[in-house]
Design an enzyme around this catalytic site. Structure first.
Site, mmCIF file in Angstrom:
data_model
loop_
_atom_site.group_PDB
_atom_site.id
_atom_site.type_symbol
_atom_site.label_atom_id
_atom_site.label_comp_id
_atom_site.label_asym_id
_atom_site.label_seq_id
_atom_site.Cartn_x
_atom_site.Cartn_y
_atom_site.Cartn_z
ATOM 1 N N SER A 1 0.842 -1.188 0.000
ATOM 2 C CA SER A 1 0.000 0.000 0.000
ATOM 3 C C SER A 1 0.880 1.242 0.000
ATOM 4 O O SER A 1 2.006 1.220 0.504
ATOM 5 C CB SER A 1 -0.901 0.003 1.242
ATOM 6 O OG SER A 1 -1.652 1.199 1.314
ATOM 7 N N ARG A 2 0.335 2.333 -0.539
ATOM 8 C CA ARG A 2 0.972 3.645 -0.420
ATOM 9 C C ARG A 2 0.198 4.530 0.554
ATOM 10 O O ARG A 2 0.507 5.706 0.710
ATOM 11 C CB ARG A 2 1.045 4.323 -1.798
ATOM 12 C CG ARG A 2 2.049 3.664 -2.724
ATOM 13 C CD ARG A 2 2.212 4.407 -4.041
ATOM 14 N NE ARG A 2 3.273 3.792 -4.831
ATOM 15 C CZ ARG A 2 3.077 2.721 -5.603
ATOM 16 N NH1 ARG A 2 1.882 2.175 -5.687
ATOM 17 N NH2 ARG A 2 4.086 2.197 -6.276
ATOM 18 N N ALA B 1 -0.516 6.058 3.756
ATOM 19 C CA ALA B 1 0.249 6.279 4.990
ATOM 20 C C ALA B 1 -0.554 5.907 6.227
ATOM 21 O O ALA B 1 0.006 5.438 7.227
ATOM 22 C CB ALA B 1 0.677 7.745 5.067
ATOM 23 N N LYS B 2 -1.878 6.084 6.177
ATOM 24 C CA LYS B 2 -2.720 5.755 7.334
ATOM 25 C C LYS B 2 -2.743 4.242 7.575
ATOM 26 O O LYS B 2 -2.757 3.784 8.715
ATOM 27 C CB LYS B 2 -4.130 6.303 7.145
ATOM 28 C CG LYS B 2 -4.184 7.829 7.193
ATOM 29 C CD LYS B 2 -5.604 8.360 7.053
ATOM 30 C CE LYS B 2 -5.626 9.879 7.129
ATOM 31 N NZ LYS B 2 -6.984 10.443 6.982
ATOM 32 N N ASP C 1 -7.656 -6.094 1.162
ATOM 33 C CA ASP C 1 -8.704 -5.548 0.320
ATOM 34 C C ASP C 1 -9.890 -5.336 1.236
ATOM 35 O O ASP C 1 -10.247 -6.221 2.016
ATOM 36 C CB ASP C 1 -9.050 -6.486 -0.840
ATOM 37 C CG ASP C 1 -9.879 -5.769 -1.900
ATOM 38 O OD1 ASP C 1 -9.636 -4.572 -2.133
ATOM 39 O OD2 ASP C 1 -10.775 -6.401 -2.490
ATOM 40 N N SER C 2 -10.441 -4.161 1.173
ATOM 41 C CA SER C 2 -11.510 -3.850 2.108
ATOM 42 C C SER C 2 -12.557 -3.004 1.433
ATOM 43 O O SER C 2 -12.331 -2.405 0.378
ATOM 44 C CB SER C 2 -10.949 -3.135 3.343
ATOM 45 O OG SER C 2 -10.212 -1.993 2.965
ATOM 46 N N TYR D 1 -15.489 5.553 3.474
ATOM 47 C CA TYR D 1 -16.878 5.732 3.902
ATOM 48 C C TYR D 1 -17.005 6.009 5.401
ATOM 49 O O TYR D 1 -18.122 6.015 5.928
ATOM 50 C CB TYR D 1 -17.693 4.482 3.528
ATOM 51 C CG TYR D 1 -17.779 4.233 2.045
ATOM 52 C CD1 TYR D 1 -18.801 4.785 1.273
ATOM 53 C CD2 TYR D 1 -16.822 3.458 1.392
ATOM 54 C CE1 TYR D 1 -18.875 4.564 -0.096
ATOM 55 C CE2 TYR D 1 -16.884 3.231 0.023
ATOM 56 C CZ TYR D 1 -17.913 3.785 -0.719
ATOM 57 O OH TYR D 1 -17.989 3.575 -2.073
#
Length: 203
Positions: free
Chosen positions: A9-10, A12-13, A74-75, A159
């Site tokens: 992932s990129r 940051a959170k 994946d979410s 969301y």
């Protein structure tokens, strides 16, 4: 010696979230790095029909390209009144990828005439850990709640401003990072992944 583990992932959170969860759990000896910390490689498009298929594909790609153990998730959100959609299409529900404002606006429009008692939903996160030439671990976390009638809060992403967890009055976007880690879908999935991650530090 630190074991480097790639989070595909990129965001940051997401990186901070996984690092926090490892720290709180007392898992040491693992350094989490993101896609910006490794040489670029071709990332396959997310074409799976399920969260599990997409997470495993991303983790396999990352492990094969970098030689590092790779975590991928994946979410998305599943809305009861929409028969479980947006689901795997959550990030691109309005057409573009990751356009949170447009995605939220479209979801609210689609639920405009749906009564409160039928606005049930759940956040889902599937996390996969792939070790090069070794084991694959896949876990799933769910966070039940409902869809608010307007966005509230400026924390989180996706969301979060629309999602009210079961038993709560605030949206996910009103929670602190630590509060969200403790109960969120990704937090739940990552905690299920902790034993496999801790084992990497011991190998």
């Amino acid at each position: 010696m630190m074991t480097r583990v790639l989070l595909a992932s990129r965001n940051a959170k997401k990186l901070k979230e996984l690092r926090r969860i490892l720290e709180v759990a007392g898992v040491v000896g693992i350094e989490i790095v993101g896609l910006d910390d490794v040489p670029p490689y071709e990332e396959a498009p997310e074409t799976g029909a399920t969260f599990e298929e997409n997470a495993v594909a991303k983790a396999r790609d990352g492990a094969a390209a970098t030689g590092l153990a790779c975590v991928a998730d994946d979410s998305g959100i599943e809305v009861d009144a929409l028969n479980g959609m947006p689901g795997v299409l959550s990030a691109r529900w309005s057409g573009g990828h990751g356009e949170d404002g447009a995605n939220n606006a479209l979801l609210l429009a689609q639920l405009g005439d749906v009564p409160d008692e039928r606005r049930g939903a759940r956040f889902v996160s599937t996390c996969a850990l792939v070790v090069p030439g070794g084991r694959e671990t896949v876990v799933r976390g769910e966070w039940p709640g409902s869809i608010n009638r307007a966005p509230v809060g400026d924390g989180g992403f996706g969301y979060d401003p629309l999602f009210v967890p079961d038993g709560a009055t605030a949206t996910a976007a009103q929670l602190t990072p630590a509060e969200k880690d403790a109960v969120s879908h990704r937090g739940r999935a990552l905690k299920l992944l902790l034993p496999a991650l801790a084992a990497l530090a011991e190998d």
